[in-house]
Scaffold this motif. Structure first.
Motif, PDB file in Angstrom:
ATOM      1  N   ILE A 120       0.862  -1.208   0.088  1.00 21.72           N
ATOM      2  CA  ILE A 120       0.174   0.092  -0.031  1.00 21.72           C
ATOM      3  C   ILE A 120       0.701   1.201  -0.003  1.00 21.72           C
ATOM      4  O   ILE A 120       0.822   2.140  -0.652  1.00 21.72           O
ATOM      5  N   PHE A 121       2.052   1.088   0.944  1.00 22.31           N
ATOM      6  CA  PHE A 121       2.833   2.359   0.960  1.00 22.31           C
ATOM      7  C   PHE A 121       3.564   2.415  -0.475  1.00 22.31           C
ATOM      8  O   PHE A 121       3.597   3.621  -0.981  1.00 22.31           O
ATOM      9  N   ALA A 122       4.028   1.314  -1.094  1.00 20.77           N
ATOM     10  CA  ALA A 122       4.861   1.425  -2.397  1.00 20.77           C
ATOM     11  C   ALA A 122       3.801   2.070  -3.361  1.00 20.77           C
ATOM     12  O   ALA A 122       4.319   2.941  -4.296  1.00 20.77           O
ATOM     13  N   GLU A 123       2.824   1.688  -3.550  1.00 23.84           N
ATOM     14  CA  GLU A 123       1.585   2.294  -4.598  1.00 23.84           C
ATOM     15  C   GLU A 123       1.463   3.705  -4.359  1.00 23.84           C
ATOM     16  O   GLU A 123       1.434   4.593  -5.231  1.00 23.84           O
ATOM     17  N   TRP A 124       1.425   3.913  -2.970  1.00 26.16           N
ATOM     18  CA  TRP A 124       1.234   5.640  -2.851  1.00 26.16           C
ATOM     19  C   TRP A 124       2.455   6.291  -3.128  1.00 26.16           C
ATOM     20  O   TRP A 124       2.242   7.448  -3.816  1.00 26.16           O
ATOM     21  N   ALA A 125       3.740   5.752  -2.819  1.00 26.54           N
ATOM     22  CA  ALA A 125       5.001   6.419  -3.033  1.00 26.54           C
ATOM     23  C   ALA A 125       5.136   6.458  -4.709  1.00 26.54           C
ATOM     24  O   ALA A 125       5.567   7.562  -5.323  1.00 26.54           O
ATOM     25  N   ALA A 126       4.805   5.396  -5.273  1.00 22.67           N
ATOM     26  CA  ALA A 126       5.136   5.390  -6.605  1.00 22.67           C
ATOM     27  C   ALA A 126       4.279   6.141  -7.542  1.00 22.67           C
ATOM     28  O   ALA A 126       4.471   7.125  -8.359  1.00 22.67           O
ATOM     29  N   ALA A 127       2.948   6.469  -7.112  1.00 23.46           N
ATOM     30  CA  ALA A 127       2.298   7.242  -7.637  1.00 23.46           C
ATOM     31  C   ALA A 127       2.465   8.764  -7.563  1.00 23.46           C
ATOM     32  O   ALA A 127       1.826   9.739  -8.272  1.00 23.46           O
ATOM     33  N   ARG A 128       3.369   9.158  -6.726  1.00 26.46           N
ATOM     34  CA  ARG A 128       3.664  10.524  -6.493  1.00 26.46           C
ATOM     35  C   ARG A 128       4.939  10.982  -7.417  1.00 26.46           C
ATOM     36  O   ARG A 128       5.342  11.925  -7.533  1.00 26.46           O
TER      37      ARG A 128
END
Length: 265
Positions: A120-128
């Protein structure tokens, strides 16, 4: 019943090996009802899943080999080789040191839960980040290391660890990160399966195997993994991995509950 169990375990392996949800976590639950399987059996069903991914990516692999004169292909292939070599060297070191966690419910459950939160964190960070398909040398190095981490900690999921390391390290494009993770997984998993297979034959572990059941499980695993990976590659074009992260967390909590109540060892 042995043949029915072989089919069921082949289906479970085929679905879970390359989806980022941990095949180990699912097989440990299945074995509570279907019975413990030999190392040879586990190697064979995993080999079926690897074969499926090889078939899916055969054109890409052939293009990398035949098109080696093109700088882009040489660069990509070199990064695949470096990632594989890092995994192979570190893997031998880990084997030599004898560092291996037990494949029991509680550590696998925590690996599933922590991995779900990490996704979940990786998806959030990658989206930025700006989405791009480039595989950098940093991505290649970290993917090689991630494969070892996944091997040391059962329940982590090799595909999950490598895909999300690639996304966080700079490859913001889900499809590009997944392709690199799967391609580097092909030689890695063939090498690991070959090593374990030779060791099993050497130790005499293949003497009493039901080869018909093994053959059934291999074929089923190959077919199901082919369908599962094809579906995943289509799914991630327009969807995030959040569904898998939530599923991992739920499965991890379920495993902890089963372990606490003595339903699973």
């Amino acid at each position: 019943m042995d043949y029915i169990n072989a089919v069921l375990l082949g289906v479970i392996e085929g679905i879970t090996e390359f989806l980022p949800i941990s095949s180990t976590g699912h097989l440990i639950i299945a074995e509570q009802w279907l019975g413990h399987r030999s190392d040879m059996f586990n190697i064979v069903i995993q080999a079926g899943a690897i074969l499926a991914v090889t078939i899916i990516y055969w054109r890409r692999l052939l293009d990398l080999v035949l098109g080696w004169r093109e700088p882009e292909n040489r660069d990509y292939a070199a990064k695949l080789i470096v990632a594989f070599l890092i995994t192979a060297i570190l893997g031998l070191v880990v084997k030599k040191l004898g560092f291996e966690l037990p494949e029991t419910a509680t550590p696998i459950a925590w690996a599933l839960i922590i991995g779900g939160i990490w996704m979940i964190f990786a998806e959030w960070a990658a989206a930025r980040k700006a989405p791009h398909k480039e595989i950098t040398w940093l991505v290649a190095i970290l993917v090689g290391i991630a494969q070892i981490v996944a091997g040391i900690f059962p329940g982590t999921s090799r595909s999950g660890a490598t895909i999300f390391v690639a996304m966080l390290a700079g490859t913001g494009n889900r499809a590009a990160a997944t392709e690199f993770a799967f391609l580097v997984g092909i030689p890695t998993m063939y090498a690991a399966s070959g090593y374990e297979l030779l060791k099993t034959f050497k130790d005499g572990g293949a003497a009493n195997e039901d080869w018909t059941a093994l053959g059934i499980a291999f074929v089923v695993s190959t077919i199901v993994a082919f369908i599962a990976v094809k579906w995943l590659l289509a799914y991630i074009r327009s969807n995030r991995f959040t569904l898998f992260a939530v599923y991992r967390i739920i499965l991890g909590v379920l495993l902890l509950g089963m372990a606490a109540t003595g339903l699973i060892g």
